[in-house]
Design a protein around this motif. Structure first.
Motif, PDB file in Angstrom:
ATOM      1  N   VAL A 173      74.792 -58.473 -69.961  1.00 17.00           N
ATOM      2  CA  VAL A 173      73.684 -57.593 -69.778  1.00 17.00           C
ATOM      3  C   VAL A 173      74.101 -56.139 -69.509  1.00 17.00           C
ATOM      4  CG1 VAL A 173      71.582 -57.353 -68.453  1.00 17.00           C
ATOM      5  CG2 VAL A 173      72.320 -59.496 -69.165  1.00 17.00           C
ATOM      6  N   ALA A 174      75.019 -55.881 -68.428  1.00 10.03           N
ATOM      7  CA  ALA A 174      75.331 -54.678 -68.082  1.00 10.03           C
ATOM      8  C   ALA A 174      76.138 -53.713 -69.316  1.00 10.03           C
ATOM      9  CB  ALA A 174      76.361 -54.613 -66.905  1.00 10.03           C
ATOM     10  N   MET A 175      76.991 -54.558 -69.862  1.00 11.78           N
ATOM     11  CA  MET A 175      77.569 -53.852 -70.996  1.00 11.78           C
ATOM     12  C   MET A 175      76.969 -53.502 -72.024  1.00 11.78           C
ATOM     13  SD  MET A 175      80.906 -55.398 -73.372  1.00 11.78           S
ATOM     14  CE  MET A 175      81.840 -55.687 -71.816  1.00 11.78           C
ATOM     15  N   ALA A 176      75.646 -54.224 -72.432  1.00 11.32           N
ATOM     16  CA  ALA A 176      74.809 -53.918 -73.537  1.00 11.32           C
ATOM     17  C   ALA A 176      74.171 -52.551 -73.122  1.00 11.32           C
ATOM     18  CB  ALA A 176      73.756 -55.051 -73.634  1.00 11.32           C
ATOM     19  N   LEU A 177      73.757 -52.510 -71.577  1.00 16.47           N
ATOM     20  CA  LEU A 177      72.938 -51.290 -71.090  1.00 16.47           C
ATOM     21  C   LEU A 177      73.924 -49.943 -71.385  1.00 16.47           C
ATOM     22  CD1 LEU A 177      71.205 -52.138 -67.714  1.00 16.47           C
ATOM     23  CD2 LEU A 177      70.547 -51.051 -69.602  1.00 16.47           C
ATOM     24  N   PHE A 178      75.170 -50.379 -71.055  1.00 20.53           N
ATOM     25  CA  PHE A 178      76.026 -49.038 -71.301  1.00 20.53           C
ATOM     26  C   PHE A 178      76.340 -48.680 -72.555  1.00 20.53           C
ATOM     27  CE2 PHE A 178      76.989 -49.917 -66.881  1.00 20.53           C
ATOM     28  CZ  PHE A 178      77.971 -48.884 -66.304  1.00 20.53           C
ATOM     29  N   SER A 179      76.485 -49.474 -73.592  1.00 22.14           N
ATOM     30  CA  SER A 179      76.763 -49.166 -74.993  1.00 22.14           C
ATOM     31  C   SER A 179      75.362 -48.708 -75.685  1.00 22.14           C
ATOM     32  CB  SER A 179      77.290 -50.294 -75.637  1.00 22.14           C
ATOM     33  OG  SER A 179      76.234 -51.271 -75.594  1.00 22.14           O
ATOM     34  N   GLN A 180      74.090 -49.081 -75.128  1.00 22.40           N
ATOM     35  CA  GLN A 180      72.871 -48.768 -75.812  1.00 22.40           C
ATOM     36  C   GLN A 180      72.268 -47.506 -75.232  1.00 22.40           C
ATOM     37  OE1 GLN A 180      70.605 -52.391 -75.945  1.00 22.40           O
ATOM     38  NE2 GLN A 180      72.259 -53.684 -76.963  1.00 22.40           N
ATOM     39  N   ASN A 181      72.618 -46.992 -74.018  1.00 22.80           N
ATOM     40  CA  ASN A 181      72.247 -45.939 -73.512  1.00 22.80           C
ATOM     41  C   ASN A 181      72.947 -45.175 -73.027  1.00 22.80           C
ATOM     42  OD1 ASN A 181      69.138 -47.169 -72.943  1.00 22.80           O
ATOM     43  ND2 ASN A 181      70.480 -48.769 -72.300  1.00 22.80           N
ATOM     44  N   THR A 182      73.163 -43.919 -74.010  1.00 21.48           N
ATOM     45  CA  THR A 182      74.144 -43.044 -73.557  1.00 21.48           C
ATOM     46  C   THR A 182      73.771 -41.469 -73.548  1.00 21.48           C
ATOM     47  OG1 THR A 182      74.821 -42.932 -75.952  1.00 21.48           O
ATOM     48  CG2 THR A 182      76.076 -44.627 -74.968  1.00 21.48           C
ATOM     49  N   THR A 183      72.868 -41.276 -73.534  1.00 26.53           N
ATOM     50  CA  THR A 183      72.155 -39.785 -73.680  1.00 26.53           C
ATOM     51  C   THR A 183      71.479 -39.821 -72.023  1.00 26.53           C
ATOM     52  OG1 THR A 183      70.137 -40.446 -74.546  1.00 26.53           O
ATOM     53  CG2 THR A 183      72.007 -39.831 -75.970  1.00 26.53           C
ATOM     54  N   GLU A 184      71.137 -38.428 -71.838  1.00 25.58           N
ATOM     55  CA  GLU A 184      70.559 -38.153 -70.675  1.00 25.58           C
ATOM     56  C   GLU A 184      69.199 -38.731 -70.947  1.00 25.58           C
ATOM     57  OE1 GLU A 184      69.079 -33.884 -68.195  1.00 25.58           O
ATOM     58  OE2 GLU A 184      70.495 -33.964 -70.044  1.00 25.58           O
ATOM     59  N   GLU A 185      68.558 -38.565 -71.973  1.00 27.16           N
ATOM     60  CA  GLU A 185      67.343 -39.172 -72.188  1.00 27.16           C
ATOM     61  C   GLU A 185      67.000 -40.548 -72.151  1.00 27.16           C
ATOM     62  OE1 GLU A 185      63.973 -39.420 -75.652  1.00 27.16           O
ATOM     63  OE2 GLU A 185      65.669 -38.733 -76.109  1.00 27.16           O
ATOM     64  N   SER A 186      68.091 -41.283 -72.269  1.00 26.42           N
ATOM     65  CA  SER A 186      68.179 -42.623 -72.240  1.00 26.42           C
ATOM     66  C   SER A 186      68.341 -43.157 -70.684  1.00 26.42           C
ATOM     67  CB  SER A 186      69.008 -43.385 -72.947  1.00 26.42           C
ATOM     68  OG  SER A 186      70.326 -42.927 -72.774  1.00 26.42           O
ATOM     69  N   TYR A 187      69.350 -42.338 -69.948  1.00 22.97           N
ATOM     70  CA  TYR A 187      69.526 -42.647 -68.533  1.00 22.97           C
ATOM     71  C   TYR A 187      67.935 -42.299 -67.842  1.00 22.97           C
ATOM     72  CZ  TYR A 187      70.612 -41.448 -63.656  1.00 22.97           C
ATOM     73  OH  TYR A 187      70.570 -41.529 -62.245  1.00 22.97           O
ATOM     74  N   TYR A 188      67.363 -41.497 -68.101  1.00 22.44           N
ATOM     75  CA  TYR A 188      66.078 -41.308 -67.448  1.00 22.44           C
ATOM     76  C   TYR A 188      65.075 -42.418 -67.813  1.00 22.44           C
ATOM     77  CZ  TYR A 188      67.351 -36.807 -65.409  1.00 22.44           C
ATOM     78  OH  TYR A 188      68.129 -36.098 -64.555  1.00 22.44           O
ATOM     79  N   ARG A 189      65.089 -42.758 -69.043  1.00 17.52           N
ATOM     80  CA  ARG A 189      64.359 -44.014 -69.557  1.00 17.52           C
ATOM     81  C   ARG A 189      64.674 -45.386 -68.513  1.00 17.52           C
ATOM     82  NH1 ARG A 189      65.175 -43.518 -74.504  1.00 17.52           N
ATOM     83  NH2 ARG A 189      66.884 -45.284 -74.675  1.00 17.52           N
ATOM     84  N   VAL A 190      66.026 -45.699 -68.445  1.00 15.81           N
ATOM     85  CA  VAL A 190      66.488 -46.736 -67.814  1.00 15.81           C
ATOM     86  C   VAL A 190      66.145 -46.709 -66.239  1.00 15.81           C
ATOM     87  CG1 VAL A 190      68.335 -48.014 -66.966  1.00 15.81           C
ATOM     88  CG2 VAL A 190      68.403 -47.186 -69.078  1.00 15.81           C
ATOM     89  N   ARG A 191      66.075 -45.352 -65.875  1.00 18.83           N
ATOM     90  CA  ARG A 191      65.859 -45.123 -64.326  1.00 18.83           C
ATOM     91  C   ARG A 191      64.357 -45.450 -64.008  1.00 18.83           C
ATOM     92  NH1 ARG A 191      66.169 -39.460 -61.332  1.00 18.83           N
ATOM     93  NH2 ARG A 191      63.943 -39.167 -62.181  1.00 18.83           N
ATOM     94  N   LYS A 192      63.435 -45.008 -65.199  1.00 17.71           N
ATOM     95  CA  LYS A 192      61.976 -45.274 -65.099  1.00 17.71           C
ATOM     96  C   LYS A 192      61.664 -46.556 -64.950  1.00 17.71           C
ATOM     97  CE  LYS A 192      57.837 -43.471 -67.118  1.00 17.71           C
ATOM     98  NZ  LYS A 192      57.028 -44.737 -67.285  1.00 17.71           N
ATOM     99  N   GLU A 193      62.415 -47.629 -65.874  1.00 13.56           N
ATOM    100  CA  GLU A 193      62.056 -48.985 -65.961  1.00 13.56           C
ATOM    101  C   GLU A 193      62.453 -49.523 -64.690  1.00 13.56           C
ATOM    102  OE1 GLU A 193      62.965 -52.647 -68.942  1.00 13.56           O
ATOM    103  OE2 GLU A 193      64.450 -50.884 -69.013  1.00 13.56           O
ATOM    104  N   PHE A 202      64.571 -44.904 -56.736  1.00 13.10           N
ATOM    105  CA  PHE A 202      65.914 -44.103 -57.071  1.00 13.10           C
ATOM    106  C   PHE A 202      65.718 -42.977 -57.741  1.00 13.10           C
ATOM    107  CE2 PHE A 202      70.014 -43.708 -59.039  1.00 13.10           C
ATOM    108  CZ  PHE A 202      70.763 -44.100 -58.446  1.00 13.10           C
ATOM    109  N   ASN A 203      66.112 -41.794 -57.288  1.00 12.69           N
ATOM    110  CA  ASN A 203      65.936 -40.731 -57.597  1.00 12.69           C
ATOM    111  C   ASN A 203      67.078 -39.618 -57.932  1.00 12.69           C
ATOM    112  OD1 ASN A 203      66.710 -39.987 -55.099  1.00 12.69           O
ATOM    113  ND2 ASN A 203      64.720 -38.761 -54.516  1.00 12.69           N
ATOM    114  N   ILE A 204      68.295 -40.342 -58.222  1.00 11.66           N
ATOM    115  CA  ILE A 204      69.445 -39.632 -58.409  1.00 11.66           C
ATOM    116  C   ILE A 204      69.310 -38.900 -60.104  1.00 11.66           C
ATOM    117  CG2 ILE A 204      71.798 -39.716 -58.886  1.00 11.66           C
ATOM    118  CD1 ILE A 204      70.843 -39.531 -55.883  1.00 11.66           C
ATOM    119  N   PRO A 205      69.511 -37.627 -60.135  1.00 10.01           N
ATOM    120  CA  PRO A 205      69.702 -37.103 -61.619  1.00 10.01           C
ATOM    121  C   PRO A 205      71.067 -37.828 -62.357  1.00 10.01           C
ATOM    122  CG  PRO A 205      70.483 -35.593 -60.028  1.00 10.01           C
ATOM    123  CD  PRO A 205      69.853 -36.701 -59.099  1.00 10.01           C
ATOM    124  N   PHE A 206      70.766 -37.306 -63.576  1.00 12.50           N
ATOM    125  CA  PHE A 206      71.825 -37.612 -64.610  1.00 12.50           C
ATOM    126  C   PHE A 206      73.346 -36.952 -64.239  1.00 12.50           C
ATOM    127  CE2 PHE A 206      73.717 -37.063 -69.036  1.00 12.50           C
ATOM    128  CZ  PHE A 206      74.047 -38.205 -69.257  1.00 12.50           C
TER     129      PHE A 206
END
Length: 287
Positions: free
Chosen positions: A73-93, A129-133
């Motif tokens: 599960v963690a490897m899939a997150l790393f491989s599918q979310n590589t941009t700043e935009e996706s980071y904030y999407r994962v953080r929001k979720e 959790f509020n750490i920036p990219f």
């Protein structure tokens, strides 16, 4: 041995100096889990590892109990979310999906740690959790570290608890190591923070425990910490500082390792009382 998490103040680089102060024991008790660098670089039969951060403890439990599913599960997150935009999407979720399964939440926590700014772990007063990219070219996926941790974790019990509750579980034969939020530095680790009153309270707890168990503590080298640990043997070390400095500007700071072990005469009295003998003969032993 490196750790799963990026972690400000990780003890990996100072284990040579730190481990010299660790005696043998049945179990190592750590009330401030952090990155588990000390657990991964010592060799005790058992470990009791605690922290007030439920996300941190959940991740360690999931890796211990569900290693292969966590890796996938963690490897899939790393491989599918590589941009700043996706980071904030994962953080929001992560912040808004209260019904997220614990395994997925653990994988999200690792992703945010490895993609966020310098591995800092911080929550706002709402518990978000509020750490920036972090703007890393290629965040490291710690597969080897996860596998090594999962193996070592079979000796460990992980609990979500404050230091008072954890220290109340110390028993004969335990060694205690504390790495609290450092005095005078970043203390808003979780929503409650860690004040000077907390620092002083911890010192009092450890002083009492040191009558029966060996105690080791790391902290900033300040007049305040030297005062509250004046009954301990103090060693000063110099370490690299990575948070709160400008890019490319290397800085170093001093820390203390405070150590206190049970007095020799106290050990004898404890043995004598357990055996039912008259302890008065030992009362005149030197302090």
């Amino acid at each position: 041995m490196n750790t799963i998490l990026k972690w400000p103040g990780s003890k990996v680089r100072v284990m040579t100096e730190l481990s010299a102060h660790f005696p043998a024991g049945n179990r190592l008790v750590e009330p401030f889990a952090g990155s588990c660098a000390v657990m991964m670089n010592t060799d005790y039969p058992e470990y009791l590892v605690a922290d007030i951060n439920p996300d941190l403890i959940n991740m360690y439990r999931q890796i211990k109990e569900h290693t292969r599913p966590f890796i996938v599960v963690a490897m899939a997150l790393f491989s599918q979310n590589t941009t700043e935009e996706s980071y904030y999407r994962v953080r929001k979720e992560f912040n808004e999906n209260a019904s997220m399964p614990l395994l997925e939440r653990a994988a999200h926590f690792l992703y945010l740690n490895r993609h966020g700014y310098r591995g800092v772990c911080r929550y706002n007063l709402k518990g978000e959790f509020n750490i920036p990219f972090g703007h890393y070219a290629k965040p490291y996926y710690p597969l080897y570290e996860i596998e090594m941790f999962a193996e070592k974790a079979q000796r460990a019990t992980f609990i979500c608890a404050g230091y008072q509750e954890t220290l109340g579980m110390v028993k004969a034969g335990d060694v205690v190591y504390c790495d609290p939020p450092y005095h005078g530095t970043f203390t808003e680790y979780h929503t409650g923070g860690f004040s000077e009153d907390d620092q002083h309270s911890l010192a009092c707890y450890l002083l009492g425990i040191s009558e029966r168990n060996s105690v080791i503590l790391s902290n900033s080298d300040t007049l305040f910490t030297r005062s509250i640990y004046r009954a301990f043997d103090i060693t000063k070390i110099t370490v690299a500082r990575s948070v709160g400095v400008k890019a490319g500007e290397g800085k170093r700071a001093t820390e203390i390792i405070a150590v206190r072990k049970p007095e020799f005469h106290q050990s004898l009295i404890g043995w004598d009382m357990a055996s039912g003998l008259n302890s008065s003969a030992f009362m005149e032993l030197p302090q």
